[in-house]
Design an enzyme around this catalytic site. Sequence first.
Site, PDB file in Angstrom:
ATOM      1  N   LYS A  66      28.759 -31.542 -30.673  1.00 47.54           N
ATOM      2  CA  LYS A  66      29.282 -31.707 -32.028  1.00 47.54           C
ATOM      3  C   LYS A  66      29.472 -32.585 -32.908  1.00 47.54           C
ATOM      4  O   LYS A  66      30.480 -33.119 -32.567  1.00 47.54           O
ATOM      5  CB  LYS A  66      29.005 -30.159 -32.850  1.00 47.54           C
ATOM      6  CG  LYS A  66      28.363 -28.976 -31.467  1.00 47.54           C
ATOM      7  CD  LYS A  66      26.991 -28.163 -32.515  1.00 47.54           C
ATOM      8  CE  LYS A  66      26.295 -27.488 -31.780  1.00 47.54           C
ATOM      9  NZ  LYS A  66      25.051 -27.654 -32.320  1.00 47.54           N
TER      10      LYS A  66
ATOM     11  N   HIS B 129      17.777 -27.364 -22.764  1.00 45.77           N
ATOM     12  CA  HIS B 129      16.749 -28.811 -23.740  1.00 45.77           C
ATOM     13  C   HIS B 129      16.773 -30.032 -22.624  1.00 45.77           C
ATOM     14  O   HIS B 129      16.179 -30.389 -22.150  1.00 45.77           O
ATOM     15  CB  HIS B 129      17.207 -28.422 -24.667  1.00 45.77           C
ATOM     16  CG  HIS B 129      17.389 -27.989 -25.958  1.00 45.77           C
ATOM     17  ND1 HIS B 129      15.636 -27.009 -25.961  1.00 45.77           N
ATOM     18  CD2 HIS B 129      18.401 -27.388 -26.838  1.00 45.77           C
ATOM     19  CE1 HIS B 129      16.031 -26.335 -27.078  1.00 45.77           C
ATOM     20  NE2 HIS B 129      17.046 -26.686 -27.600  1.00 45.77           N
TER      21      HIS B 129
ATOM     22  N   HIS C 158      11.525 -25.911 -28.140  1.00 47.59           N
ATOM     23  CA  HIS C 158      10.952 -27.073 -28.714  1.00 47.59           C
ATOM     24  C   HIS C 158      10.972 -28.048 -28.152  1.00 47.59           C
ATOM     25  O   HIS C 158      10.511 -28.929 -28.659  1.00 47.59           O
ATOM     26  CB  HIS C 158      11.004 -26.866 -30.109  1.00 47.59           C
ATOM     27  CG  HIS C 158      12.436 -26.749 -30.311  1.00 47.59           C
ATOM     28  ND1 HIS C 158      13.189 -26.377 -30.342  1.00 47.59           N
ATOM     29  CD2 HIS C 158      13.353 -28.230 -30.663  1.00 47.59           C
ATOM     30  CE1 HIS C 158      15.289 -26.719 -30.380  1.00 47.59           C
ATOM     31  NE2 HIS C 158      14.443 -27.949 -31.213  1.00 47.59           N
TER      32      HIS C 158
ATOM     33  N   ASP D  22      24.228 -23.829 -24.758  1.00 47.62           N
ATOM     34  CA  ASP D  22      23.317 -23.595 -25.723  1.00 47.62           C
ATOM     35  C   ASP D  22      22.765 -24.977 -25.464  1.00 47.62           C
ATOM     36  O   ASP D  22      21.157 -25.003 -26.100  1.00 47.62           O
ATOM     37  CB  ASP D  22      23.695 -23.433 -27.274  1.00 47.62           C
ATOM     38  CG  ASP D  22      23.249 -23.727 -28.487  1.00 47.62           C
ATOM     39  OD1 ASP D  22      22.186 -22.993 -28.923  1.00 47.62           O
ATOM     40  OD2 ASP D  22      23.570 -24.491 -29.226  1.00 47.62           O
TER      41      ASP D  22
ATOM     42  N   LYS E 207      13.844 -18.837 -28.285  1.00 49.94           N
ATOM     43  CA  LYS E 207      15.508 -18.999 -27.247  1.00 49.94           C
ATOM     44  C   LYS E 207      15.981 -18.473 -28.232  1.00 49.94           C
ATOM     45  O   LYS E 207      16.829 -18.037 -29.196  1.00 49.94           O
ATOM     46  CB  LYS E 207      15.726 -20.444 -26.891  1.00 49.94           C
ATOM     47  CG  LYS E 207      16.455 -20.971 -28.283  1.00 49.94           C
ATOM     48  CD  LYS E 207      17.178 -22.623 -27.369  1.00 49.94           C
ATOM     49  CE  LYS E 207      18.570 -23.033 -28.575  1.00 49.94           C
ATOM     50  NZ  LYS E 207      19.366 -24.216 -28.041  1.00 49.94           N
TER      51      LYS E 207
END
Length: 491
Positions: A337, A240, A178, A235, A148
């Site tokens: 984050k 994901h 992942h 991102d 990615k």
Amino acid sequence: MVSRVIPVDPFDLVVFGATGDLANRKILPGLYRRFFSGQIPEGARIIGAARTEMDTAAFRAHARAAIDEHVGAGKRNAAQIEAFLNILEYVPIDAMGEGGWNELKALVRPQMINAFYFSVAPALFGPLAERLHAFGIATSQARIVVEKPFGRDLASAKVLNTTLAEHFDETQIYRIDHYLGKETVQNLMAVRFANILFEPLWNAQFVDHVQITVAETVGVGGRGSYYDKSGAMRDMVQNHLMQLLCLIAMEPPYHFDPDAVRDEKLKVIRALQPVSAADIVRGQYLAHRSDDGKGHQPGYLEDAENPDSRTESYIALRVHVANWRWKGTPFYLRTGKRLRARTSEIAITFKEPPHSIFDEADETWRENVLVIRLQPNEGMNLKMMIKEPGPGGMRLVQVPLDMSFAEALGEDGADIPDAYERLIMDVIRGNQTLFMRGDEVEAAWAWTDPIIEGWTARGDRPQGYDAGSSGPEDALMLMHRDGRRWREIRE
Ligand code: NAP
């Protein structure tokens, strides 16, 4: 419970970008751990490639350092490390140049399984694919693994897919996410489709809502200017969180087969409704000063080196899957984050029983919640109502039925393979189930693009949030206005 290690067939694996961060932290240590567990057979070979000029001995020293740093002491066995290093080779190659390819060709044995891991910047995927063909290195059986990000919007993802398709068939392309290699994520499919218990309740009639949380404590310092070009939506959500949502929401595939599973995931992505501005909250973490006034932790704008940045380091969304199964059940997604704790989980909150027979139930009653923890401590937890022990009437109390995989699997559980290990072994086995198909990635961008275009056109600014908190205030409101609340972010 003892986990079985089934060795794969002998292979030649070429890792482009073998000197990079991902190879250092994940790929080389992961391959060593598979070697240590006995899964890598005799005759297998791992060939590192990057521009850095060095010989095989220097690369082996580099790999040894990576293993020393990233493999736990329990698995660092001198003889095993030595044996592993002996299967490593190195060839200096510039993906954009013409040198080194013939040397690589001399090493790669076409009669074996051949896999080429592109652990380099996406701009190099095309040049690598092209040269693997031009130099006659990749056969029609060879596999390529791409990292990615797979594009930054629908248009760029299509270009990438088209470029790779010029040289490789879709069955040869392994797009890594992942998250799909995590034990719990695969267990999600086992829990849903290997038990009769949950599936009858797995729909809008019985599920009140679903929360998917991926929280990180780190900021973007160090790679701030790079991150600033993407943000949390590109991102994390597009790949994901979207994959997790698909596994929760998809219909049972007719068979546990790569295309059957991916067909069902694709249907979920296509059923996602557009998201209105009111259902999106974006945030940026603020600078943090310690109580004594001495310590200063930079805020997002400083980390991104862009005082005017409108890129989000946090996003929360309310998402609807428009199909028969899920009509009326919201999926709340959030990721960010510099939050309170590093944790990833999926929580499925079930509806209230239709009628309570217990007098006290009104005060003490709590919904059943199935929590699937991805990290830390991979496992599952089902919150159930039981009778509080002891005499003195029927009082209800909520208790967790807890299953930590580490405990349930005994000694082996403490040693759950890292997602990258599992995925690389799946590449060697030729199993694409846990990899994203080209049309899936494009469908995910097709849903994501208008959301990003919407806030860009409106000129929305992300809301500041305190470092170490649960995110922006408005994210709380996103749930409160529906009469629900986020689960606490904690390890
Ligand atoms: P990195 O640390 O910058 O490493 C890049 C690697 O590519 C180095 O080995 C570099 O070695 C090699 N390279 C650069 N230009 C090259 C060229 N022209 N020809 C051949 N090799 C070249 O990057 P990374 O963090 O390892 O990331 C690799 C890929 O994985 C990227 O696509 C990234 O988005 C993705 N990824 C990384 C992570 C992570 O945790 N690091 C997580 C998810 C995805 P030389 O300078 O010696 O050529």
